[in-house]
Design a protein around this motif. Sequence first.
Motif, PDB file in Angstrom:
ATOM      1  N   GLY A 221       3.141   5.863  -3.199  1.00 40.38           N
ATOM      2  CA  GLY A 221       4.250   6.596  -3.811  1.00 40.38           C
ATOM      3  C   GLY A 221       4.129   6.648  -5.326  1.00 40.38           C
ATOM      4  N   SER A 222       3.726   5.523  -5.930  1.00 35.00           N
ATOM      5  CA  SER A 222       3.569   5.495  -7.392  1.00 35.00           C
ATOM      6  C   SER A 222       2.456   6.437  -7.844  1.00 35.00           C
ATOM      7  CB  SER A 222       3.263   4.064  -7.852  1.00 35.00           C
ATOM      8  OG  SER A 222       4.301   3.188  -7.488  1.00 35.00           O
ATOM      9  N   VAL A 223       1.353   6.456  -7.126  1.00 32.14           N
ATOM     10  CA  VAL A 223       0.237   7.334  -7.493  1.00 32.14           C
ATOM     11  C   VAL A 223       0.652   8.793  -7.409  1.00 32.14           C
ATOM     12  CG1 VAL A 223      -2.050   8.112  -6.770  1.00 32.14           C
ATOM     13  CG2 VAL A 223      -1.542   5.656  -6.891  1.00 32.14           C
TER      14      VAL A 223
ATOM     15  N   ALA B 235       0.831  -1.206   0.000  1.00 32.98           N
ATOM     16  CA  ALA B 235       0.000   0.000   0.000  1.00 32.98           C
ATOM     17  C   ALA B 235       0.861   1.249   0.000  1.00 32.98           C
ATOM     18  CB  ALA B 235      -0.919  -0.012   1.228  1.00 32.98           C
ATOM     19  N   LEU B 236       1.922   1.256   0.776  1.00 32.89           N
ATOM     20  CA  LEU B 236       2.816   2.419   0.788  1.00 32.89           C
ATOM     21  C   LEU B 236       3.492   2.599  -0.559  1.00 32.89           C
ATOM     22  CD1 LEU B 236       4.462   1.999   4.318  1.00 32.89           C
ATOM     23  CD2 LEU B 236       2.721   3.656   3.638  1.00 32.89           C
ATOM     24  N   SER B 237       3.886   1.472  -1.199  1.00 35.14           N
ATOM     25  CA  SER B 237       4.501   1.563  -2.518  1.00 35.14           C
ATOM     26  C   SER B 237       3.510   2.106  -3.543  1.00 35.14           C
ATOM     27  CB  SER B 237       5.002   0.189  -2.942  1.00 35.14           C
ATOM     28  OG  SER B 237       5.565   0.237  -4.224  1.00 35.14           O
TER      29      SER B 237
ATOM     30  N   LEU C 114       1.958  13.783 -10.270  1.00 33.60           N
ATOM     31  CA  LEU C 114       2.850  14.911 -10.537  1.00 33.60           C
ATOM     32  C   LEU C 114       3.236  14.962 -12.013  1.00 33.60           C
ATOM     33  CD1 LEU C 114       5.220  14.764  -7.411  1.00 33.60           C
ATOM     34  CD2 LEU C 114       3.448  16.466  -7.903  1.00 33.60           C
ATOM     35  N   GLY C 115       3.473  13.764 -12.624  1.00 31.34           N
ATOM     36  CA  GLY C 115       3.792  13.745 -14.051  1.00 31.34           C
ATOM     37  C   GLY C 115       2.623  14.218 -14.895  1.00 31.34           C
ATOM     38  N   ASP C 116       1.415  13.784 -14.555  1.00 37.95           N
ATOM     39  CA  ASP C 116       0.242  14.227 -15.300  1.00 37.95           C
ATOM     40  C   ASP C 116       0.042  15.740 -15.166  1.00 37.95           C
ATOM     41  OD1 ASP C 116      -0.123  11.601 -15.971  1.00 37.95           O
ATOM     42  OD2 ASP C 116      -1.641  11.224 -14.405  1.00 37.95           O
ATOM     43  N   MET C 117       0.305  16.263 -13.993  1.00 37.09           N
ATOM     44  CA  MET C 117       0.124  17.701 -13.793  1.00 37.09           C
ATOM     45  C   MET C 117       1.128  18.495 -14.618  1.00 37.09           C
ATOM     46  SD  MET C 117       0.062  19.802 -10.197  1.00 37.09           S
ATOM     47  CE  MET C 117       1.802  19.563  -9.920  1.00 37.09           C
TER      48      MET C 117
END
Length: 225
Positions: free
Chosen positions: A168-170, A163-165, A175-178
């Motif tokens: 982080g991926s989300v 879940a923590l991983s 941030l990349g989409d933004m």
Amino acid sequence: MESASQDINLNSPNKGLLSDTMTDVPVDNTARARTSAPEGLTEAEEEELRSELAKVEEEIGTLRQVLAAKERHCGELKRKLGLTTFDGLKQNLSKSWHDVQVSNAYTKTSEKLGEWNEKLTQSELYLSASSTLEDWNEKLTQSEAYKKTQETLSQAGQKTSAALSNVGSVISRKLGDMRNSTTFKSFEDRVGTIKSKVVGSRENSTDPHSPTGSGDKSPQDNAPF
């Protein structure tokens, strides 16, 4: 003798004076003790022992005075050195504990405790209890409930890590989409346009005292040839 006989006379006006005087005279116990010497001692031996006793008592009094003076001097030295009563107490306790450890009673007690411990660990009751505890431990670790609990805890730990991983991926993807969005690019273009305008205005600004200004000519242009 006449005065004494007169006082003893019952018809004398001073009757009873002699008896009152005799009651006020203190009794010398020492003299009485000397008259009754202990058995097996002569008068010379008794006198010698009494003389020695007086000397010993005098020496004891002198030693007490010397000890009191030494204690006062010791207290003054401690006060000058800044040693408190707590330090002295701690030192005395350490010394007392050391004395206890090296004493015969402490040594014998330690030896007895060691013997009792050895006898206890080698006794049938202790060995049986240890074996029973080992059996219970083995049965517990091999039981289904223990295995399920351990497996559940392991799965919970793996799910938490996953879940923590995923979080982080989300966040990275968001941030990349933004950054790739139209709004962010438009904002970035506006910032670049403003920056280029500011830099261009600085480059186009003229300085009248500068030899490379737009209103001045170079010395080669003013040459006759």
